[in-house]
Design an enzyme around this catalytic site. Sequence first.
Site, PDB file in Angstrom:
ATOM      1  CG  HIS A 359      -0.198  -0.199   9.160  1.00 26.63           C
ATOM      2  ND1 HIS A 359       0.937  -1.043   9.102  1.00 26.63           N
ATOM      3  CD2 HIS A 359       0.245   0.992   8.787  1.00 26.63           C
ATOM      4  CE1 HIS A 359       1.975  -0.253   8.685  1.00 26.63           C
ATOM      5  NE2 HIS A 359       1.644   0.942   8.464  1.00 26.63           N
ATOM      6  NE  ARG A 360       2.838   0.457   5.859  1.00 24.74           N
ATOM      7  CZ  ARG A 360       3.952   0.332   5.719  1.00 24.74           C
ATOM      8  NH1 ARG A 360       4.453  -0.787   5.025  1.00 24.74           N
ATOM      9  NH2 ARG A 360       4.930   0.774   6.121  1.00 24.74           N
ATOM     10  CD  GLU A 386      -1.799   3.997   7.139  1.00 24.98           C
ATOM     11  OE1 GLU A 386      -1.095   4.826   6.856  1.00 24.98           O
ATOM     12  OE2 GLU A 386      -1.790   3.012   7.050  1.00 24.98           O
ATOM     13  CG  ASP A 388       0.676   4.447   3.312  1.00 23.27           C
ATOM     14  OD1 ASP A 388       0.864   5.323   3.899  1.00 23.27           O
ATOM     15  OD2 ASP A 388       0.580   3.216   3.452  1.00 23.27           O
ATOM     16  CG  HIS A 401       4.599   2.623   2.881  1.00 17.19           C
ATOM     17  ND1 HIS A 401       5.729   2.637   3.176  1.00 17.19           N
ATOM     18  CD2 HIS A 401       3.910   3.230   3.983  1.00 17.19           C
ATOM     19  CE1 HIS A 401       6.315   3.186   4.461  1.00 17.19           C
ATOM     20  NE2 HIS A 401       4.985   3.585   4.867  1.00 17.19           N
ATOM     21  CD  GLU A 460       1.180   8.399   6.000  1.00 18.96           C
ATOM     22  OE1 GLU A 460       2.337   9.045   6.120  1.00 18.96           O
ATOM     23  OE2 GLU A 460       0.804   7.594   6.642  1.00 18.96           O
ATOM     24  CE  LYS A 462       3.805   6.877   3.243  1.00 16.44           C
ATOM     25  NZ  LYS A 462       4.121   7.045   4.510  1.00 16.44           N
ATOM     26  CG  ASP A 576       0.319  -4.238  10.830  1.00 20.61           C
ATOM     27  OD1 ASP A 576      -0.033  -3.821   9.765  1.00 20.61           O
ATOM     28  OD2 ASP A 576       1.618  -4.405  11.207  1.00 20.61           O
TER      29      ASP A 576
END
Length: 604
Positions: A359-360, A386, A388, A401, A460, A462, A576
């Site tokens: 995550h991120r 992943e 953003d 993000h 991703e 945004k 995470d």
Amino acid sequence: MIKTYLKTAWKLLYKNIWSLILFEAVYRVFSNFLIVKLSGRAIQFALKQCGYSYMTSENYNDVMLHPLTILIIVGLLMMVLFFMMFEVFAVLGYLEASWRREKIRIPEMFGAGAVGTVRFIRRYPFAWFLYIAASFPYLWIHSSYSAINSMRLLKVTATKIIEAFPAVWMPVLLLVLVVIFSFLFSYSLPFRFLMEEKEERIRRRVKNVMRGKALREFGINLLLHLTIAVVSLILFFTAGAAVVLYARYVKTPSTVVSAVIVYGDWLKTVMGVVTGAIGIVGSVTYLYLIFTLSDRRDYQRSRTFPKNSRLIRIIRGPAAAAVLSVAIIAGESVYIIRSMQQDLPSATASSGYISVSAHRGGARKAPENTMSAVKYAVESMADYAEIDVQETSDGEIVLLHDSNLKRTTGLNANIWTLTYDEVSQLDAGARFNKAFRGEPVPKLEDIIQYAKGKINLNIEVKYNGHNLNIVKKVIKIIEENDFVENCVLTSMNYNYLKQAKKLNPDIKTGYTMKMTYGDLEDLDAADFFSVKYSYITEQFVENAHSIGKEVCAWTLNYQGDIQRMVNCGVDNIITDDPELVRKVILGEIERSPDFLDLLMYLVN
């Protein structure tokens, strides 16, 4: 004083206690089932009429504010209030019989509910809705948490309403005021239900009975509801402890976590019914005791079945009541058992491959959306990082993000107001840990160049209202770096996915959603669905797979949640903690956490 109330109330309730318990069990299961089913079908109909097959955060306002949807919601609310009114009249009929020291059985309670409801609607053909609505927060207060959590659309709506206020204290204050008003208004409820008089006389009766003790009674009322809440919590945790002990000593080590989570869901459903029943019975009993203190001259006859009909006498008889009760309970038991069997936990680790996304980048071990985070994702052997992306004022695509940079860099500025040169001077690491001081906000192309041959990327895109051409720029970067086969492009903005498919059909796309409601078939621009894990069920995954779509769950960091998603058969897990997810998937982690950990899985 509360002891006196409880003692008096218990004497009143104990007289026909089994009739009350059976009625509440039968009526609440039936009414809850009907409300949930009709609500689902009604919203599905509204979606189709609005031209959508699926509700997401994007089209939520379009659907929910549509005149047809509003009309449907009003209709559903009237149905809920009707069911509540019926239950209140049934309980009042029960209390009246107990007050006269008479027996009352389940058919008679249904009769009291039916007769009272019909008479009340005839008397107030339009105002009945307003009277019940005014008492609704008071009567529904102990059912609210369970209902909001079990009905996802209701939960999302509550969240949306709270977010619409500029400050959290505003909806809280408004809710408190509404509940206080409902508490005060409800004192008139038994007088309206049981005394067919003009409004002025009803108000006078309430005023007379409350004169000199309004504050005291309000305090007792609050204390009563706190007592109900505490008793409900004790029951829940006691039953939860029993579930955990059962799972630990009866289930195999590989299924104990799954069993606790699934059985915990059942327990929450049951406790929602039990707490709601205790709440409404306790509330109505308290109001009835206030009513018994009043001057009841001209009080009308009981609202149960008339006793002169032979058919009614047969129905009221103990044999008929027993047969009817057994038949209803048997039917509902079969339904409940069949529903539970569909959810029985049997899976351990996934039989198919479940990929893992950091995550991120790797937000637990490094500053989110930075090169260090992606490096951690590589080191942890995640399948995807992943990330953003957003766009600066001069058109550069960077990892970020939030639209605002304050949380990650300390600068209170929106990304579309800054050039990349300005953004590149910011420190994206110091706020996470001093060891990462000087960590820059990276460009997408720099991350792609590093990731080549090491890890795939979930990019991703945004939407912030200032980056309408961002998809075109992101795809250009992906193509120029020959990374089409090594990435997926996701977004909460479905139009972005349609743009991506039009520009390059070979890029795999995912629709990121906070909720799952409706049909999936028409979402052709998405190759998979990236959904918040709390909204994912086994049925949702099966439906997605049946139309050739994959399911990605986000964001999971606890063993119990991860295990549930594995059991549901998701295709990708965003986390995470990639190492923990990998261990759960492969069955290499300890499957028998201690008692308190299991209890927390059940509660959460």
